[in-house]
Design a protein around this motif. Structure first.
Motif, PDB file in Angstrom:
ATOM      1  N   SER A 167       2.449  14.669  -7.530  1.00  0.00           N
ATOM      2  CA  SER A 167       2.285  13.706  -6.527  1.00  0.00           C
ATOM      3  C   SER A 167       1.687  12.468  -6.691  1.00  0.00           C
ATOM      4  N   ASN A 168       0.582  12.516  -7.828  1.00  0.00           N
ATOM      5  CA  ASN A 168       0.163  11.373  -8.433  1.00  0.00           C
ATOM      6  C   ASN A 168       1.212  10.664  -9.213  1.00  0.00           C
ATOM      7  N   ALA A 169       1.964  11.195  -9.824  1.00  0.00           N
ATOM      8  CA  ALA A 169       3.057  10.703 -10.589  1.00  0.00           C
ATOM      9  C   ALA A 169       3.927   9.941  -9.948  1.00  0.00           C
ATOM     10  N   ILE A 170       4.333  10.566  -8.749  1.00  0.00           N
ATOM     11  CA  ILE A 170       5.304   9.710  -7.775  1.00  0.00           C
ATOM     12  C   ILE A 170       4.965   8.317  -7.558  1.00  0.00           C
ATOM     13  N   ALA A 171       3.501   8.368  -7.122  1.00  0.00           N
ATOM     14  CA  ALA A 171       2.774   6.992  -6.915  1.00  0.00           C
ATOM     15  C   ALA A 171       2.842   6.177  -7.982  1.00  0.00           C
ATOM     16  N   ALA A 172       2.315   6.697  -9.188  1.00  0.00           N
ATOM     17  CA  ALA A 172       2.444   5.683 -10.270  1.00  0.00           C
ATOM     18  C   ALA A 172       3.672   5.327 -10.517  1.00  0.00           C
TER      19      ALA A 172
ATOM     20  N   LEU B  50       0.703  -1.119  -0.157  1.00  0.00           N
ATOM     21  CA  LEU B  50      -0.115   0.083   0.022  1.00  0.00           C
ATOM     22  C   LEU B  50       0.791   1.312  -0.005  1.00  0.00           C
ATOM     23  N   TYR B  51       0.727   2.079  -1.181  1.00  0.00           N
ATOM     24  CA  TYR B  51       1.179   3.218  -0.954  1.00  0.00           C
ATOM     25  C   TYR B  51       0.387   4.570  -0.715  1.00  0.00           C
ATOM     26  N   VAL B  52       0.727   5.462   0.425  1.00  0.00           N
ATOM     27  CA  VAL B  52       0.022   6.339   0.886  1.00  0.00           C
ATOM     28  C   VAL B  52       0.617   7.748   0.648  1.00  0.00           C
ATOM     29  N   CYS B  53      -0.160   8.779   0.267  1.00  0.00           N
ATOM     30  CA  CYS B  53       0.238   9.994   0.216  1.00  0.00           C
ATOM     31  C   CYS B  53       0.849  10.375   1.370  1.00  0.00           C
ATOM     32  N   ASN B  54       1.963  11.135   1.384  1.00  0.00           N
ATOM     33  CA  ASN B  54       2.469  11.322   2.949  1.00  0.00           C
ATOM     34  C   ASN B  54       1.479  12.449   3.574  1.00  0.00           C
ATOM     35  N   GLY B  55       1.343  12.103   4.933  1.00  0.00           N
ATOM     36  CA  GLY B  55       0.606  12.913   5.819  1.00  0.00           C
ATOM     37  C   GLY B  55      -0.912  12.437   5.840  1.00  0.00           C
ATOM     38  N   LEU B  56      -1.220  11.445   5.116  1.00  0.00           N
ATOM     39  CA  LEU B  56      -2.617  10.684   5.405  1.00  0.00           C
ATOM     40  C   LEU B  56      -2.562  10.112   6.661  1.00  0.00           C
TER      41      LEU B  56
ATOM     42  N   LEU C 254      -2.913   6.916   7.689  1.00  0.00           N
ATOM     43  CA  LEU C 254      -2.983   5.558   7.280  1.00  0.00           C
ATOM     44  C   LEU C 254      -1.654   4.890   7.215  1.00  0.00           C
ATOM     45  N   GLU C 255      -1.316   4.054   7.865  1.00  0.00           N
ATOM     46  CA  GLU C 255       0.109   3.096   7.402  1.00  0.00           C
ATOM     47  C   GLU C 255       0.287   2.779   6.207  1.00  0.00           C
ATOM     48  N   GLY C 256       1.602   2.872   5.439  1.00  0.00           N
ATOM     49  CA  GLY C 256       1.863   2.364   4.535  1.00  0.00           C
ATOM     50  C   GLY C 256       3.237   2.766   3.797  1.00  0.00           C
ATOM     51  N   ILE C 257       3.873   2.533   2.708  1.00  0.00           N
ATOM     52  CA  ILE C 257       4.815   3.308   2.262  1.00  0.00           C
ATOM     53  C   ILE C 257       4.368   4.654   1.818  1.00  0.00           C
ATOM     54  N   THR C 258       5.077   5.618   2.182  1.00  0.00           N
ATOM     55  CA  THR C 258       4.640   7.039   1.715  1.00  0.00           C
ATOM     56  C   THR C 258       5.389   7.612   0.648  1.00  0.00           C
TER      57      THR C 258
END
Length: 290
Positions: free
Chosen positions: A114-119, A56-62, A64-68
């Motif tokens: 930010s979306n591009a980083i996740a993708a 799970l990748y999570v936008c930093n600051g949310l 929820l635990e995951g790979i930020t």
């Protein structure tokens, strides 16, 4: 299979993904969830559905635990040496197990970046070659009604976007100010849902007041019936701005064509997309007459 999961009616809880990315957990769809806490719980339940071998990748600051992931170095996956050159982002992409230098991303807006980083992180995880990723980032033109560049001329820029939540409009505002820092910006906004307009009236008023000029269309009801007292006129009264007005859909094209604003945005998730071509044609006809 790549899916854009929708939290609207909890339908995303039927998915069991291998990889997943959560870009935001904005308090929305409160007609379904009732409270922001219930919405947050739904995302926690979604996390439990991810396959054991998945990530799970999570936008930093949310919350929820995951790979930020995020733009600054506090995230597990982040950018270094970020620069904006001729409307494109240039940066190095850095993660715990990789580093790719001198990438270029052509889509405006920090939210898109930010979306591009996740993708990118997810693509690398499944084995997409660096060369393919580099090409994809540089050539990506976006999807329809997400910072869609309808017209880009020296004296008039027209951008259409699906933004219908205060945080999305804020992201659009920041993107436009970054790309066109010294130009006057007109926002044409069609509110979506009576309940959302009511729940976020103050937030809408605050962000809409940041634009140099505002044209507000009637609320698009979608699946809802009217709520007494909740109208676009009611919302417009809350916007602390003097350069604002209420317009019918039919009046928008001519109004935009005659506006002195150098940058025009149409925003909303209703049927405002149906008048985009009319607005474009009105602008071009006005220029031809002049």
């Amino acid at each position: 299979t790549i899916v854009e999961a929708d939290e609207f009616d909890r339908s995303f809880l039927h998915l069991q993904p291998y990889l997943a990315s959560i870009t935001s957990i904005d308090a929305d769809h409160l007609d379904i969830y009732g409270t922001a806490e219930n919405l947050h719980q739904a995302f926690k339940d979604f996390k439990k559905n991810i396959l054991p071998e998945g990530k799970l990748y999570v936008c930093n600051g949310l919350p929820l635990e995951g790979i930020t992931y995020g733009i600054d170095a506090t995230a597990n996956i982040h950018l270094e040496q970020l620069q904006l050159k001729q409307g494109c982002y240039h940066f190095n992409l850095v993660g715990p197990q990789f580093r790719i230098n001198n990438l270029v991303f052509s889509k405006p807006g920090r939210h898109n970046l930010s979306n591009a980083i996740a993708a990118s992180a997810m693509a690398l995880e499944i084995g997409v070659p660096e060369k393919a990723l580099r090409h994809a980032l540089k050539s990506f033109q976006g999807v329809q009604r997400r910072f869609t560049m309808v017209l880009e001329q020296e004296d008039k820029v027209y951008i259409d976007d699906y933004a219908h939540h205060p945080s999305e409009i804020e992201a659009m505002y920041q993107a436009v100010r970054e790309r066109y820092p010294n130009k006057e910006v007109l926002a044409v906004f069609q509110p979506h849902l009576f309940s959302r307009t009511k729940d976020f009236a103050q937030e809408f008023a605050a962000i809409l007041s940041k634009f140099d000029a505002l044209a507000l269309m009637e609320i698009y009801p979608a699946r809802e019936r009217p709520i007494p007292g909740v109208t676009s006129s009611w919302l417009l009264d809350k916007v602390p701005s003097t350069n604002k007005q209420l317009l019918s859909a039919a009046a928008v094209p001519n109004f935009v064509a005659n506006s002195k604003a150098q940058v025009v945005l149409t925003l909303g998730a209703g049927d405002i997309g149906n008048i985009v071509e009319h607005i474009k044609n009105a602008i071009l006809e006005k220029e031809n007459v002049l």
